[in-house]
Design a protein around this motif. Structure first.
Motif, PDB file in Angstrom:
ATOM      1  N   GLN A   1       5.561  62.639   2.109  1.00  0.00           N
ATOM      2  CA  GLN A   1       5.245  62.199   3.447  1.00  0.00           C
ATOM      3  C   GLN A   1       4.622  60.806   3.397  1.00  0.00           C
ATOM      4  O   GLN A   1       3.858  60.496   2.487  1.00  0.00           O
ATOM      5  N   VAL A   2       4.950  59.999   4.386  1.00  0.00           N
ATOM      6  CA  VAL A   2       4.416  58.648   4.470  1.00  0.00           C
ATOM      7  C   VAL A   2       2.964  58.698   4.932  1.00  0.00           C
ATOM      8  O   VAL A   2       2.631  59.397   5.894  1.00  0.00           O
ATOM      9  N   GLN A   3       2.112  57.948   4.263  1.00  0.00           N
ATOM     10  CA  GLN A   3       0.731  57.776   4.681  1.00  0.00           C
ATOM     11  C   GLN A   3       0.567  56.363   5.240  1.00  0.00           C
ATOM     12  O   GLN A   3       0.997  55.393   4.617  1.00  0.00           O
ATOM     13  N   LEU A   4      -0.062  56.262   6.399  1.00  0.00           N
ATOM     14  CA  LEU A   4      -0.154  55.000   7.117  1.00  0.00           C
ATOM     15  C   LEU A   4      -1.610  54.596   7.314  1.00  0.00           C
ATOM     16  O   LEU A   4      -2.431  55.428   7.691  1.00  0.00           O
ATOM     17  N   VAL A   5      -1.897  53.324   7.090  1.00  0.00           N
ATOM     18  CA  VAL A   5      -3.243  52.798   7.263  1.00  0.00           C
ATOM     19  C   VAL A   5      -3.175  51.530   8.099  1.00  0.00           C
ATOM     20  O   VAL A   5      -2.562  50.544   7.689  1.00  0.00           O
ATOM     21  N   GLU A   6      -3.834  51.550   9.267  1.00  0.00           N
ATOM     22  CA  GLU A   6      -3.868  50.390  10.149  1.00  0.00           C
ATOM     23  C   GLU A   6      -5.034  49.474   9.804  1.00  0.00           C
ATOM     24  O   GLU A   6      -6.065  49.919   9.295  1.00  0.00           O
ATOM     25  N   SER A   7      -4.866  48.210  10.157  1.00  0.00           N
ATOM     26  CA  SER A   7      -5.943  47.244  10.035  1.00  0.00           C
ATOM     27  C   SER A   7      -5.697  46.118  11.034  1.00  0.00           C
ATOM     28  O   SER A   7      -4.619  46.011  11.610  1.00  0.00           O
ATOM     29  N   GLY A   8      -6.696  45.282  11.232  1.00  0.00           N
ATOM     30  CA  GLY A   8      -6.551  44.125  12.085  1.00  0.00           C
ATOM     31  C   GLY A   8      -7.196  44.246  13.448  1.00  0.00           C
ATOM     32  O   GLY A   8      -7.217  43.267  14.208  1.00  0.00           O
ATOM     33  N   GLY A   9      -7.708  45.408  13.780  1.00  0.00           N
ATOM     34  CA  GLY A   9      -8.373  45.572  15.051  1.00  0.00           C
ATOM     35  C   GLY A   9      -9.717  44.860  15.073  1.00  0.00           C
ATOM     36  O   GLY A   9     -10.226  44.408  14.050  1.00  0.00           O
ATOM     37  N   GLY A  10     -10.275  44.760  16.265  1.00  0.00           N
ATOM     38  CA  GLY A  10     -11.560  44.110  16.416  1.00  0.00           C
ATOM     39  C   GLY A  10     -11.791  43.668  17.836  1.00  0.00           C
ATOM     40  O   GLY A  10     -11.107  44.109  18.761  1.00  0.00           O
ATOM     41  N   LEU A  11     -12.760  42.796  18.005  1.00  0.00           N
ATOM     42  CA  LEU A  11     -13.121  42.263  19.315  1.00  0.00           C
ATOM     43  C   LEU A  11     -12.447  40.919  19.529  1.00  0.00           C
ATOM     44  O   LEU A  11     -12.515  40.036  18.670  1.00  0.00           O
ATOM     45  N   VAL A  12     -11.813  40.772  20.677  1.00  0.00           N
ATOM     46  CA  VAL A  12     -11.145  39.527  21.016  1.00  0.00           C
ATOM     47  C   VAL A  12     -11.380  39.225  22.489  1.00  0.00           C
ATOM     48  O   VAL A  12     -11.514  40.137  23.309  1.00  0.00           O
ATOM     49  N   GLN A  13     -11.437  37.946  22.826  1.00  0.00           N
ATOM     50  CA  GLN A  13     -11.637  37.546  24.214  1.00  0.00           C
ATOM     51  C   GLN A  13     -10.348  37.668  25.017  1.00  0.00           C
ATOM     52  O   GLN A  13      -9.250  37.569  24.461  1.00  0.00           O
ATOM     53  N   PRO A  14     -10.459  37.897  26.324  1.00  0.00           N
ATOM     54  CA  PRO A  14      -9.254  37.902  27.158  1.00  0.00           C
ATOM     55  C   PRO A  14      -8.453  36.620  26.971  1.00  0.00           C
ATOM     56  O   PRO A  14      -9.011  35.529  26.894  1.00  0.00           O
ATOM     57  N   GLY A  15      -7.144  36.782  26.894  1.00  0.00           N
ATOM     58  CA  GLY A  15      -6.266  35.654  26.645  1.00  0.00           C
ATOM     59  C   GLY A  15      -6.033  35.364  25.185  1.00  0.00           C
ATOM     60  O   GLY A  15      -5.156  34.551  24.844  1.00  0.00           O
ATOM     61  N   GLY A  16      -6.775  36.017  24.319  1.00  0.00           N
ATOM     62  CA  GLY A  16      -6.646  35.797  22.899  1.00  0.00           C
ATOM     63  C   GLY A  16      -5.505  36.575  22.284  1.00  0.00           C
ATOM     64  O   GLY A  16      -4.774  37.299  22.960  1.00  0.00           O
ATOM     65  N   SER A  17      -5.370  36.423  20.982  1.00  0.00           N
ATOM     66  CA  SER A  17      -4.305  37.066  20.230  1.00  0.00           C
ATOM     67  C   SER A  17      -4.876  37.839  19.057  1.00  0.00           C
ATOM     68  O   SER A  17      -5.957  37.530  18.546  1.00  0.00           O
TER      69      SER A  17
END
Length: 125
Positions: A1-17
């Protein structure tokens, strides 16, 4: 079975990327459709974007179409969600998912075979 790990989340201002990444381990997800889901506080989980097994087709929910882009790089077993023009209503826990069957164009929540643990995205000034 595939195991998945997310990253890259956080706090960003409106209009940001922001770019989310999801790396698979244990087994490659080559030939599986992939997707990003999100769950805002107190709300149901919803599909945000899906990408077909071969990367030839993508699908987006109306609220993110034109702002978010899903992509995959099978060489490094990674699926990405690039988010532009972020809005406060995009705030949610974001999950990546892999299909349970091969060669599908669009991943439905009912057919998910593997889920990531989730990463928090908060859009706020």
């Amino acid at each position: 079975q595939v195991q998945l790990v997310e990253s890259g989340g956080g706090l960003v201002q409106p209009g940001g990327s922001l770019r989310l990444s999801c790396v698979a381990s244990g087994r490659t997800f080559t030939n599986y459709a992939l997707a990003w889901f999100r769950q805002p506080p107190g709300k149901d989980r919803e599909a945000v974007a899906t990408i077909s097994w071969n990367g030839a087709a993508t699908y987006y929910t109306d609220s993110v179409r034109g702002r978010f882009t899903i992509s995959r790089d099978n060489a490094v077993n990674t699926v990405y969600l690039h988010m532009n023009s972020l809005k406060p209503e995009d705030t949610a826990v974001y999950y990546c998912a892999a299909d349970s069957q091969l060669f599908r164009s669009k991943l439905r929540e009912q057919t998910v075979g593997s889920w990531g643990q989730g990463t928090q995205v908060t859009v706020s000034s």
